[in-house]
Design a protein around this motif. Structure first.
Motif, PDB file in Angstrom:
ATOM      1  N   LEU A 294     -12.661  23.954 -28.179  1.00 40.10           N
ATOM      2  CA  LEU A 294     -11.878  24.716 -29.150  1.00 40.10           C
ATOM      3  C   LEU A 294     -11.079  25.809 -28.444  1.00 40.10           C
ATOM      4  O   LEU A 294      -9.913  26.047 -28.768  1.00 40.10           O
TER       5      LEU A 294
ATOM      6  N   ASP B  31      -8.786  20.970 -32.550  1.00 35.69           N
ATOM      7  CA  ASP B  31      -8.384  22.014 -33.494  1.00 35.69           C
ATOM      8  C   ASP B  31      -9.548  22.494 -34.346  1.00 35.69           C
ATOM      9  O   ASP B  31      -9.621  23.673 -34.695  1.00 35.69           O
ATOM     10  N   PHE B  32     -10.435  21.570 -34.701  1.00 42.37           N
ATOM     11  CA  PHE B  32     -11.570  21.883 -35.560  1.00 42.37           C
ATOM     12  C   PHE B  32     -12.796  21.106 -35.098  1.00 42.37           C
ATOM     13  O   PHE B  32     -12.689  20.107 -34.385  1.00 42.37           O
TER      14      PHE B  32
ATOM     15  N   TYR C 270     -15.965  30.229 -38.627  1.00 42.44           N
ATOM     16  CA  TYR C 270     -16.607  29.106 -39.310  1.00 42.44           C
ATOM     17  C   TYR C 270     -16.784  29.409 -40.790  1.00 42.44           C
ATOM     18  O   TYR C 270     -16.747  30.563 -41.222  1.00 42.44           O
TER      19      TYR C 270
ATOM     20  N   TRP D 178     -13.453  26.678 -36.064  1.00 46.11           N
ATOM     21  CA  TRP D 178     -12.157  26.742 -35.406  1.00 46.11           C
ATOM     22  C   TRP D 178     -12.159  27.961 -34.492  1.00 46.11           C
ATOM     23  O   TRP D 178     -13.024  28.834 -34.597  1.00 46.11           O
ATOM     24  N   HIS D 179     -11.207  28.020 -33.557  1.00 43.72           N
ATOM     25  CA  HIS D 179     -11.211  29.112 -32.588  1.00 43.72           C
ATOM     26  C   HIS D 179     -10.508  30.340 -33.160  1.00 43.72           C
ATOM     27  O   HIS D 179      -9.556  30.221 -33.931  1.00 43.72           O
TER      28      HIS D 179
ATOM     29  N   ASP E 154      -6.885  31.431 -35.798  1.00 46.16           N
ATOM     30  CA  ASP E 154      -7.274  31.795 -37.158  1.00 46.16           C
ATOM     31  C   ASP E 154      -6.084  32.171 -38.039  1.00 46.16           C
ATOM     32  O   ASP E 154      -6.054  31.814 -39.215  1.00 46.16           O
TER      33      ASP E 154
ATOM     34  N   ASN F 212      -2.982  26.258 -38.937  1.00 44.89           N
ATOM     35  CA  ASN F 212      -4.439  26.233 -39.006  1.00 44.89           C
ATOM     36  C   ASN F 212      -4.925  26.674 -40.385  1.00 44.89           C
ATOM     37  O   ASN F 212      -5.833  26.059 -40.965  1.00 44.89           O
TER      38      ASN F 212
ATOM     39  N   ARG G 117      -7.025  24.234 -42.943  1.00 45.15           N
ATOM     40  CA  ARG G 117      -8.335  24.615 -43.466  1.00 45.15           C
ATOM     41  C   ARG G 117      -8.355  24.487 -44.990  1.00 45.15           C
ATOM     42  O   ARG G 117      -9.337  24.013 -45.573  1.00 45.15           O
TER      43      ARG G 117
END
Length: 295
Positions: A142, A148-149, A163, A274-275, A279, A284, A288
């Motif tokens: 990650l 990506d996830f 998370y 995810w990193h 975020d 991203n 999500r």
């Protein structure tokens, strides 16, 4: 050596050479000429006083110093890109992003079909790639942007990972319609222990949540078959008098008879990871939202 003495563009060249192991391919990726890549590499070698890459046939192999550098360099480039991407407009209908997800058997079966169906409507050019990644490798992959996830059970705390709980499901015992116990209304603990079981696990040894609870009570079940995937297990119980303990949502996708477990077993929790560097990026955040909406 201080960063103020370095042209930071040299690290883009370094990462491209490391990735491709070839100056021509690195130049093509960076959209520059091969002499420009060679010149940049020569400057970086001089500044760092290390060859960084050694010719081995047609490939350039990294030196130990290059191997130590690549992780931090990739993470720094990813953070810079994330900062730029966060401010960019994002149109899912036009995005051709390839979404890379580390995901196991349960998540792949329950989540991915729903997510793919959703993306085909909202982001028709996007693509999805699913990988089985060892749990210990997830934080690193990650951080490097290789995935990506990740969808997995609760991991050890890592300050670089974000998370959220994706799903929580009861585990039940499933048997085929022709199993000798299929017509019963309930399943006793004696019934459960007398059955021949399939254990589904990506690991080569060790039991599941049920086995941990049984062991606490001084009991054990008979595991006759160990498999890596639930799909194979459900095909097997259709023909053979075996039982498999699985998440309730998963059993509903197959023609089988299910029973509540005759002992208390923790719910199966799956989280989306995810990193932290990704975020706040628009893509991203949008992905999500789609992943959670799919469930």
């Amino acid at each position: 050596m201080q960063l103020s003495h370095l042209d930071l563009n040299l690290f883009l060249t370094f990462e491209a050479i490391y990735t491709h192991g070839n100056l021509t391919l690195a130049a093509r990726t960076l959209n520059v000429t091969q002499p420009a890549v060679s010149n940049a590499l020569a400057r970086l070698r001089d500044r760092l006083d290390d060859p960084l890459f050694i010719h081995a046939g047609k490939r350039m192999n990294p030196t130990p110093m290059a191997q130590r550098m690549i992780g931090p360099v990739r993470q720094a480039l990813r953070l810079l890109q994330s900062g730029i991407s966060a401010a960019e407009e994002f149109d899912p209908a036009l995005s051709d992003k390839t979404v890379r997800i580390a995901i196991g058997d349960i998540g792949e079966t329950i989540l991915l079909p729903r997510l793919v169906e959703r993306l085909r409507r909202l982001a028709p050019v996007m693509k999805i790639q699913a990988f089985n990644v060892p749990r210990r490798s997830i934080p690193r992959k990650l951080s490097l942007g290789e995935i990506d996830f990740a969808v997995d059970i609760p991991l050890l705390a890592n300050t670089q990972l974000m998370y959220d709980k994706l799903m929580s499901d009861d585990q039940v015992c499933a048997v085929g319609r022709h199993h000798p116990l299929a017509t019963q209304h309930t399943l006793t603990i004696d019934d459960y222990l007398a059955m021949s079981h399939i254990l589904v696990s990506s690991r080569s040894r060790g039991g599941g949540l049920v086995d941990i609870e049984l062991d606490r009570k001084g009991m054990s079940r008979q595991i006759s078959v160990r498999l890596q995937h639930y799909q194979a297990a459900f095909h097997m119980i259709k023909e053979i008098d075996l039982a498999v303990t699985a998440p309730l949502q998963l059993t509903r996708m197959y023609d089988c008879r299910t029973f509540p477990l005759p002992l208390e077993v923790p719910k199966l929790d799956l989280y989306l990871y995810w990193h932290i560097s990704a975020d706040q990026t628009a893509v991203n955040r949008w992905l999500r939202q789609q992943i959670f909406a799919a469930l």
